[in-house]
Design an enzyme around this catalytic site. Sequence first.
Site, mmCIF file in Angstrom:
data_model
loop_
_atom_site.group_PDB
_atom_site.id
_atom_site.type_symbol
_atom_site.label_atom_id
_atom_site.label_comp_id
_atom_site.label_asym_id
_atom_site.label_seq_id
_atom_site.Cartn_x
_atom_site.Cartn_y
_atom_site.Cartn_z
ATOM 1 N N LYS A 116 0.811 -1.214 0.000
ATOM 2 C CA LYS A 116 0.000 0.000 0.000
ATOM 3 C C LYS A 116 0.849 1.270 0.000
ATOM 4 O O LYS A 116 0.488 2.275 -0.611
ATOM 5 C CB LYS A 116 -0.945 -0.016 1.205
ATOM 6 N N GLU A 200 -2.971 6.412 7.971
ATOM 7 C CA GLU A 200 -3.763 7.370 7.204
ATOM 8 C C GLU A 200 -4.649 8.185 8.132
ATOM 9 O O GLU A 200 -5.045 7.710 9.215
ATOM 10 C CB GLU A 200 -4.657 6.646 6.191
ATOM 11 N N HIS A 235 -14.334 -3.122 9.297
ATOM 12 C CA HIS A 235 -13.597 -3.082 8.031
ATOM 13 C C HIS A 235 -13.844 -4.309 7.152
ATOM 14 O O HIS A 235 -13.192 -4.460 6.123
ATOM 15 C CB HIS A 235 -12.093 -2.903 8.267
ATOM 16 N N ARG A 297 -6.676 -8.567 -8.425
ATOM 17 C CA ARG A 297 -7.348 -9.863 -8.538
ATOM 18 C C ARG A 297 -8.834 -9.614 -8.721
ATOM 19 O O ARG A 297 -9.296 -8.466 -8.701
ATOM 20 C CB ARG A 297 -7.121 -10.680 -7.267
#
Length: 667
Positions: A116, A200, A235, A297
Amino acid sequence: MFKSVLVANRGEIACRVFRTARRMGLRTIAVYSEADANALHVREADEAVLIGPAAARESYLDAAKVLAAAKATGAEAIHPGYGFLSENADFAEAVAAAGIVWIGPKPSSIRAMGLKDAAKKLMIEAGVPVTPGYQGEDQSLETLTAEANRIGFPVLIKAVAGGGGKGMRKVDRAEDFAENLASAQREGQSSFGDPRVLIESYITRPRHIEVQVFGDSHGNVVHLHERDCSLQRRHQKVIEEAPAPGMDQATRDAVTAAAVRAAKAVDYQGAGTIEFIADASDGLKADRIWFMEMNTRLQVEHPVTEAITGVDLVEWQLRVAAGQPIPLAQADIPMKGWAMEARLYAEDPANGFLPSIGRLDHFVMPDDIRVDTGVMQGGEVSQFYDPMIAKLIVHEDTREAAAARLADACREVEVWPVKTNAGFMARCLDHPRFVEGDVDTGFIAAEEASLLAAQPSPDARIAALNLVANNHHLAPQLGDYLSPWAPDADSAAVGFRLNGQARALFVAQINGDTVQGSVLSNRTGDFTWKIEADDRIAVSRAHGDKIVVNGGVPIGYAVPADGDEGVVFERGYAWPVTRASLATPSTGGSASDGALRAPMPGKIVAAPAKAGDKVAKGQPVVVLEAMKMEHALTAPFDGVVAEFNVAVGDQVTDGAVLAVVKAAEAA
């Protein structure tokens, strides 16, 4: 086109790929672990190869074993599904080096987007807006703590190699940062072999928007519109839909264009998803949507894109991997109607959503919608793998119609004794906020109290009595219980009347609560009941294993071959039913004895406390990892850890006492 395909995965995605491959005339090959020897994906394949023990790292994550199976069966192509090795660039290279077609993006694309932190840097260079945060190489506690303070709380810690919510923690206060960081790092190491994280800024009203992209080896890249995956719990996505509610065409054009730029920046081939996070505090706006990550994917939620476009994404994957161009130009990809998908998990919402494992003695899905599943009646839900057991997918002309149909489908689910989230999802779909499109990733947390408050309806309670009266498992042998001469003295006394209509009293427990009523008549399984002061209640058999109470909605039921428990299925919930005596049943339970018991089999991964430590109510004492997730067992009250019976690394069984907390005054 190659002639055979091996799916290096399990469960519903393996079955999904096989479905398209069979339609295209390809030979299908499965791999399986010892735990999956009788799994549905093994039965549906033309050929299947055992590759190792139940643990994923010794079977599905062992690239050498998967490649050996491909070579042994003469597989010409490998489809990785999602999860496991699907985003492993080294595996993709090994497949190509073995002369086998890799059905996925180039290894260089996987590497570019797989971490990421590196992906965010690449997107900045490509002109794709990214979320403010820290994605540096320095992973020391001091640096990460300083960066979190610089960004400002709340922050989101994310495993750099993560996905599916694994290794992700929201932290609201600086004093909680170190503990959550350690947990995210452990989960990142366990799930992806990489403990590194990025940080973040946490968007206070976030929407999760993603765009399906597709590239080929001829330089073409297209998008297949957006999906909204904002309905999440911790999440983990629960309900997805396409298109995104409240998105105007200008915003859609901006987001999809950014997604195509992102895919082109890594020379992308095959199916992929560009994920964005949107600040929805003032609606969806193009300048308030940022790149989050790319999944290199196929996604779990791909069926909703297939529904609105009419495209079989797996077929496109197979054709592009064989060197063919994308079948449609961008202008020819339609967006028709509205699609929604609900993820059916083997979990218990009433018990903190803990995964539920065991044999599926009863497994019935709606028969008039698309259902993607990898299990069947009589199969097992294992502790070793993800608890998702099916996906329910609907497609209607409007969002309102799609939500209503999917809610109905969730209510039709019948699973026992494994618990599911079907009823919980139906409540989410019925909720006024969801119906209005007023959703964000905090919706479930904000509305959880009302979404979890479920009890058997009056009709379900009558159905419980009917089960007791109809089945000898659940009631004593009564013979002709309406006769005063019946051989059972107790029932004869109940049935005896000097005048008036004969009746027999039954008492049942449904979900632990007692209900009683009198049978006034019984004809071939159709009962008439008198419940306290209520009017007569007619219960009749409907088609199959369903009954109807006073002409209402059919209610499902099941009775095991052995044992003294039945089950009533109503509104997506499964309510256990037993016969009760006329005596007032014990309410059961008491104040916690302080014993922290394993809620399922698993592995001890952390011990925040030790014997002799003082602990406060809610403080983590021991952390268990099971079904790819961590579960912290916390102190039930203020006290002292009197016993600590396990060590980090121990495998424990369901119900094992891991530690005991004694109340402060008793310690």
